[in-house]
Scaffold this motif. Structure first.
Motif, mmCIF file in Angstrom:
data_model
loop_
_atom_site.group_PDB
_atom_site.id
_atom_site.type_symbol
_atom_site.label_atom_id
_atom_site.label_comp_id
_atom_site.label_asym_id
_atom_site.label_seq_id
_atom_site.Cartn_x
_atom_site.Cartn_y
_atom_site.Cartn_z
ATOM 1 N N HIS A 34 0.818 -1.214 0.000
ATOM 2 C CA HIS A 34 0.000 0.000 0.000
ATOM 3 C C HIS A 34 0.854 1.268 0.000
ATOM 4 O O HIS A 34 2.019 1.249 0.400
ATOM 5 C CB HIS A 34 -0.915 0.021 1.227
ATOM 6 N N ASN A 35 0.250 2.349 -0.446
ATOM 7 C CA ASN A 35 0.902 3.658 -0.409
ATOM 8 C C ASN A 35 0.787 4.194 1.021
ATOM 9 O O ASN A 35 -0.082 5.009 1.334
ATOM 10 C CB ASN A 35 0.232 4.605 -1.405
ATOM 11 N N THR A 36 1.669 3.709 1.892
ATOM 12 C CA THR A 36 1.583 4.086 3.303
ATOM 13 C C THR A 36 1.923 5.554 3.524
ATOM 14 O O THR A 36 1.496 6.143 4.518
ATOM 15 C CB THR A 36 2.499 3.201 4.167
ATOM 16 N N ALA A 37 2.692 6.147 2.607
ATOM 17 C CA ALA A 37 2.976 7.583 2.731
ATOM 18 C C ALA A 37 1.680 8.387 2.657
ATOM 19 O O ALA A 37 1.499 9.375 3.382
ATOM 20 C CB ALA A 37 3.940 8.023 1.630
ATOM 21 N N LEU A 38 0.759 7.945 1.790
ATOM 22 C CA LEU A 38 -0.543 8.616 1.693
ATOM 23 C C LEU A 38 -1.338 8.431 2.980
ATOM 24 O O LEU A 38 -1.909 9.397 3.518
ATOM 25 C CB LEU A 38 -1.326 8.049 0.506
ATOM 26 N N ALA A 39 -1.388 7.206 3.496
ATOM 27 C CA ALA A 39 -2.138 6.940 4.727
ATOM 28 C C ALA A 39 -1.593 7.753 5.890
ATOM 29 O O ALA A 39 -2.358 8.338 6.675
ATOM 30 C CB ALA A 39 -2.085 5.451 5.058
ATOM 31 N N ILE A 40 -0.276 7.818 6.014
ATOM 32 C CA ILE A 40 0.344 8.564 7.121
ATOM 33 C C ILE A 40 0.082 10.054 6.978
ATOM 34 O O ILE A 40 -0.218 10.741 7.959
ATOM 35 C CB ILE A 40 1.858 8.274 7.164
ATOM 36 N N THR A 41 0.194 10.567 5.752
ATOM 37 C CA THR A 41 -0.028 11.999 5.531
ATOM 38 C C THR A 41 -1.447 12.400 5.883
ATOM 39 O O THR A 41 -1.683 13.425 6.540
ATOM 40 C CB THR A 41 0.272 12.363 4.063
ATOM 41 N N ILE A 42 -2.428 11.603 5.454
ATOM 42 C CA ILE A 42 -3.830 11.912 5.760
ATOM 43 C C ILE A 42 -4.076 11.837 7.261
ATOM 44 O O ILE A 42 -4.786 12.665 7.832
ATOM 45 C CB ILE A 42 -4.764 10.951 5.000
ATOM 46 N N ALA A 43 -3.455 10.851 7.916
ATOM 47 C CA ALA A 43 -3.648 10.708 9.362
ATOM 48 C C ALA A 43 -3.055 11.882 10.132
ATOM 49 O O ALA A 43 -3.666 12.398 11.080
ATOM 50 C CB ALA A 43 -3.027 9.402 9.839
ATOM 51 N N LEU A 44 -1.872 12.337 9.737
ATOM 52 C CA LEU A 44 -1.154 13.346 10.519
ATOM 53 C C LEU A 44 -1.525 14.785 10.181
ATOM 54 O O LEU A 44 -1.425 15.666 11.040
ATOM 55 C CB LEU A 44 0.356 13.175 10.327
ATOM 56 N N SER A 45 -1.907 15.044 8.946
ATOM 57 C CA SER A 45 -2.131 16.426 8.524
ATOM 58 C C SER A 45 -3.193 17.107 9.376
ATOM 59 O O SER A 45 -4.319 16.598 9.495
ATOM 60 C CB SER A 45 -2.550 16.471 7.050
#
Length: 291
Positions: free
Chosen positions: A239-250
């Protein structure tokens, strides 16, 4: 995660990853769905519908804390990462299909991800301060996902030589960015890290293995040929975990460090499990050649 520098750089970091994805795409990659209709439809249904449903069942079975559970769903709803193309190439998958699935799902995710996250958050965070992706936040997801991809595709179309020169450095930078983002999340939550790993580590591992197995097994059951099924397996398992992390943290989106933890853990685990999965498929193919 109280570092303003890290939070402020997250959309830029994800932009690099998505720009790198765009550099490898053309409009033909979207048209190619028609050349592999069964493989594409089966893989996309697994990615968009089956995987989030299975993940929801897993977070309930493991009784994860609500924020970690939503973070797991966020990972499940994220599209395949560019790394899937590399693994598919290394282990004999249909890389063209990988690129097509990544391109298509990166567009679909602008709609599907907010729906999945909102439904899961509405259930899992019942009685708590609810988080979700409302319309204005969906627009931001659109901007951070599709705009860099479109710019990368434009560079590829208008300046193919420049895109070719940029492709490898940006891919390397994308991996560096992913490692940096995961490291930042883990460092920011270092005081709670042991508890988080105990809570979510096994669930992440199980979900990752299930994703790889479903990604390969369901297409094979549907009559998809071996190389295309390998491509689907890596596309669905990585998975594109960078996308998941960015959405979670932003702060403008979910603004939750806990929701970013499953993505960070998954981002570490998937590199090893995907390599093992690819080795097993290669070994099986040598022993029992399949069409």
């Amino acid at each position: 995660m109280d570092s303003a520098l890290i939070l402020g750089s997250l959309p830029f970091a994800l932009g690099i990853v998505m720009f790198g994805l765009g550099l490898g795409l053309t409009l033909d990659d979207f048209r190619r769905v028609g050349q592999h209709p069964r493989a594409a439809v089966v893989a996309l249904l697994c990615q968009v519908v089956l995987l989030p449903a299975i993940c929801f069942g897993l977070v309930l079975a493991f009784r994860l804390p609500p924020e970690l559970a939503v973070g797991m769903i966020l990972v499940a709803a994220s599209p395949g990462g560019p790394t899937a193309n590399l693994y598919s190439h290394l282990f004999g998958g249909n890389v063209a299909l990988n690129i097509t699935l990544t391109a298509t799902n990166s567009v679909l995710v602008v709609v599907t991800l907010p729906i999945v996250v909102n439904l899961s958050a509405g259930y899992l965070l019942a009685g708590e301060a609810k988080l979700g992706l409302q319309f204005d936040k969906m627009v931001q997801v659109f901007v951070i996902v599709l705009v860099p991809v479109a710019i990368g595709m434009l560079v590829r179309a208008r300046a193919p030589e420049a895109a070719q020169r940029l492709n490898r450095p940006v891919r390397v930078l994308s991996v560096v960015v992913l490692v940096a983002v995961i490291s930042a999340v883990l460092f920011g939550e270092r005081e709670n890290l042991a508890d988080y790993f105990v809570s979510v580590g096994l669930a992440v591992l199980v979900f990752n293995l299930v994703s790889l197995l479903i990604g390969y097994g369901v297409p094979r059951l549907a009559g998809v040929e071996h190389r295309a099924a390998i491509a689907a397996g890596f596309e669905i398992g990585i998975h594109n975990t960078a996308l998941a992390i960015t959405i979670a943290l932003s702060p403008a989106l979910l603004d939750s460090a806990e929701m970013a933890i499953p993505g960070a853990v998954y981002g570490i685990v998937m590199f090893f499990t995907a390599a093992g999965f690819g080795w097993l498929l290669t070994r099986r193919a040598r022993l029992n050649p399949t069409p």
